[in-house]
Scaffold this active site. Structure first.
Site, PDB file in Angstrom:
ATOM      1  N   ARG A  29       0.821  -1.226   0.000  1.00  0.00           N
ATOM      2  CA  ARG A  29       0.000   0.000   0.000  1.00  0.00           C
ATOM      3  C   ARG A  29       0.852   1.272   0.000  1.00  0.00           C
ATOM      4  O   ARG A  29       1.961   1.275   0.525  1.00  0.00           O
ATOM      5  CB  ARG A  29      -0.972  -0.046   1.192  1.00  0.00           C
ATOM      6  N   ARG A  75     -13.323  -6.753   4.801  1.00  0.00           N
ATOM      7  CA  ARG A  75     -14.626  -6.212   4.375  1.00  0.00           C
ATOM      8  C   ARG A  75     -15.168  -6.948   3.150  1.00  0.00           C
ATOM      9  O   ARG A  75     -16.382  -7.046   2.977  1.00  0.00           O
ATOM     10  CB  ARG A  75     -14.526  -4.708   4.124  1.00  0.00           C
ATOM     11  N   ASP A 133     -15.245   3.048   3.486  1.00  0.00           N
ATOM     12  CA  ASP A 133     -15.078   1.629   3.843  1.00  0.00           C
ATOM     13  C   ASP A 133     -16.332   0.801   3.579  1.00  0.00           C
ATOM     14  O   ASP A 133     -16.308  -0.427   3.717  1.00  0.00           O
ATOM     15  CB  ASP A 133     -14.679   1.503   5.315  1.00  0.00           C
ATOM     16  N   GLN A 177      -6.155   9.122   7.134  1.00  0.00           N
ATOM     17  CA  GLN A 177      -4.886   8.549   7.591  1.00  0.00           C
ATOM     18  C   GLN A 177      -3.751   9.541   7.359  1.00  0.00           C
ATOM     19  O   GLN A 177      -2.882   9.708   8.216  1.00  0.00           O
ATOM     20  CB  GLN A 177      -4.626   7.217   6.893  1.00  0.00           C
ATOM     21  N   LYS A 226      -6.946  -0.043  -0.958  1.00  0.00           N
ATOM     22  CA  LYS A 226      -7.339  -0.473   0.395  1.00  0.00           C
ATOM     23  C   LYS A 226      -6.731  -1.855   0.675  1.00  0.00           C
ATOM     24  O   LYS A 226      -5.807  -2.275   0.000  1.00  0.00           O
ATOM     25  CB  LYS A 226      -8.867  -0.492   0.502  1.00  0.00           C
TER      26      LYS A 226
HETATM   27  C1  S3P Z   1      -9.235   5.356   8.286  1.00  0.00           C
HETATM   28  C2  S3P Z   1      -9.337   6.138   7.182  1.00  0.00           C
HETATM   29  C3  S3P Z   1      -9.739   5.634   5.865  1.00  0.00           C
HETATM   30  C4  S3P Z   1     -10.386   4.268   5.960  1.00  0.00           C
HETATM   31  C5  S3P Z   1      -9.652   3.359   6.876  1.00  0.00           C
HETATM   32  C6  S3P Z   1      -9.598   3.944   8.267  1.00  0.00           C
HETATM   33  C7  S3P Z   1      -8.787   5.964   9.546  1.00  0.00           C
HETATM   34  O1  S3P Z   1      -8.596   5.541   5.054  1.00  0.00           O
HETATM   35  O2  S3P Z   1     -10.495   3.703   4.679  1.00  0.00           O
HETATM   36  O3  S3P Z   1     -10.263   2.089   6.921  1.00  0.00           O
HETATM   37  O4  S3P Z   1      -8.969   5.366  10.615  1.00  0.00           O
HETATM   38  O5  S3P Z   1      -8.228   7.067   9.488  1.00  0.00           O
HETATM   39  P1  S3P Z   1      -8.070   6.815   4.242  1.00  0.00           P
HETATM   40  O6  S3P Z   1      -8.015   7.895   5.201  1.00  0.00           O
HETATM   41  O7  S3P Z   1      -6.721   6.494   3.729  1.00  0.00           O
HETATM   42  O8  S3P Z   1      -9.081   7.018   3.158  1.00  0.00           O
END
Ligand code: S3P
Length: 440
Positions: A122, A397, A318, A169, A345
């Site tokens: 990733r 998922r 998600d 994230q 993902k």
């Molecule tokens: C998350 C943010 C999302 C999500 C992930 C959890 C988080 O990812 O898809 O399962 O806890 O900040 P991205 O922020 O990269 O879209």
């Protein structure tokens, strides 16, 4: 290899709680570790992803006592972490590795972060680049694009950074680094991603300014527990989503999901399902630890196709695997665009879900940034999907979405390689089985 077998049959009935929110649990553990003093995190997510983050903080010198209901975290203040003697393994968790990279960027020591095969594929450049700009030294495969990442933290300075992707994230990684930076950090994102880090920072008394999709943080604040040193994690809407769709598509279902987080930066699934015709009510709306929470009642209802554009993607990100299932059964066409993030993902969720659902008779055309789904629009009593042997592709998922699809298949559906469900929803199959007997 672990497998999961489901077959069509009884409706989903009764009352259910789901695991604590995974995203919020990661953040609660990290900020509690940075707080002065000891506090308790209740109803946390015991999925492997969060347990890996807990172990990471333990290896960075934080004492955490663990029971199945709560974590007691002995925070050591903003500057209390110490170097780990070992590599930190974040398992399958993108949130874990990216948030920890931000945290470690501000530490005056060396850490290696890695994860499983999916994590090592990733993209990490999206956090490595701005963290380097703040002053951290980070090495990794392909120039820092891929984990393992070796982080030598140090004296950070605040930056102004405009993220090309709407990613919580990325935002959260930079906010955690910003805690240790000298001066002001300003983060812009193209659309508002989930705001759990901002809410958790406020819970721990860290001031933030917010202006649309711009967040501004002053470095080196004091971090402390609110008046009562207890934080209760809301139920995970992303886990609840499987049952919400399950109850919508299995005739006769009537389900009450209690204590679910309904933060508007996460609740796109509810808006979209309602547009599709789902019968969803929010009851007892309240707030816990700065997060909106409600009980969710859902009854079976016929669904119709909808158009979902780029503006709805971050708050639904998600839930697309399970939305694909709903759309594949709906009457009419569903078009999803602007969702290219799904390709990076735990699996490439456009490709994996399209391939798996096609095997079950769904009509799905893949696009680079989404899908076009022609719903089967058949009454569920007759069996909607064709039973097939499915595969999780190592993605929790995908595994749970296929299990829900199997509830309306014309024969038994077996999904291979379902151990990954443990990353977010231990006992998913037990809870599903209990709902189908109407027991609690
Ligand atoms: C998350 C943010 C999302 C999500 C992930 C959890 C988080 O990812 O898809 O399962 O806890 O900040 P991205 O922020 O990269 O879209």
């Amino acid at each position: 290899m672990t497998t999961l077998t489901v077959k069509a049959g009884p409706p989903l009935l009764g009352t259910i709680a789901v695991p604590g929110d995974k995203s919020i649990t990661h953040r609660a553990i990290i900020l509690a570790a940075l707080a002065e003093g000891t506090g308790t995190i209740r109803d946390y997510c015991r999925g492997e992803d969060c347990l890996n983050t807990m172990r990471a903080l333990q290896s960075l010198g934080i004492k955490i006592e663990e029971t199945s209901e709560m974590l007691r975290v002995h925070g050591k203040g903003l500057w209390g972490l110490t170097e780990s003697g070992d590599v930190i393994d974040c398992g399958n968790s993108g949130t874990g590795i990216r948030l920890l990279a931000g945290l470690l960027a501000g530490q005056d020591f060396f850490t290696v972060l890695t994860g499983d095969a999916s994590i090592r594929r990733r993209p990490m450049g999206r956090i490595v680049k701005p963290l380097r700009e703040m002053g951290a030294t980070i090495a990794g495969r392909k120039g820092g694009e891929l984990a393992p990442l070796a982080v030598t933290g140090g004296k950070l300075r605040g930056i102004t950074y405009s993220s090309p992707v709407a990613s919580a994230q990325v935002k959260s990684s930079l906010l955690l680094a910003a805690l240790f930076a000298q001066g002001t950090t300003t983060i812009m994102e193209p659309r508002l991603s989930r705001d759990h880090t901002e809410r958790m920072c406020r819970f721990f008394g860290v001031p933030l300014r917010h202006d649309g999709t711009t967040i501004i943080m002053e470095g080196r604040p004091s971090v402390g527990w609110a008046a009562a040193p207890v934080l209760r994690i809301p139920g995970d809407l992303s886990a609840a989503a499987f049952f919400i769709v399950g109850a919508s598509i299995v005739p006769g279902s009537d389900l009450l999901l209690t204590g679910i987080g309904v933060n508007p930066t996460r609740s796109g699934i509810l808006d979209i399902l309602r547009r599709m015709g789902a019968d969803i009510q929010l009851l007892r709306q309240r707030e816990e630890a700065g997060e909106p929470v409600a009980d969710i009642r859902v009854k079976a209802a016929p669904l119709r196709g909808v158009t979902i554009g780029p503006d709805s993607i971050p708050q639904t990100i998600d839930e697309f695997p399970i939305l694909f299932v709903a759309a594949a059964l709906a009457e009419g066409e569903t078009v999803i665009t602007g969702a290219e993030e799904l390709r990076v993902k735990e699996s490439d969720r456009i490709a994996t879900m399209a391939a798996e659902l096609r095997q079950m008779g769904a009509r799905i055309i893949e696009r680079p940034d989404g899908v076009v789904i022609q719903g089967l629009g058949r009454p569920a009593e007759n069996g909607c999907f064709a039973a097939a042997r499915g595969r999780s592709h190592g993605d929790h998922r995908v595994a749970m979405s296929l299990a829900i699809a199997g509830l309306t298949a014309d024969a038994e559906t077996t999904i291979d390689d379902t151990a990954c469900i443990e990353t977010s929803f231990p006992d998913f199959s037990g809870r599903l089985a209990a709902l189908r007997t109407g027991s609690r």
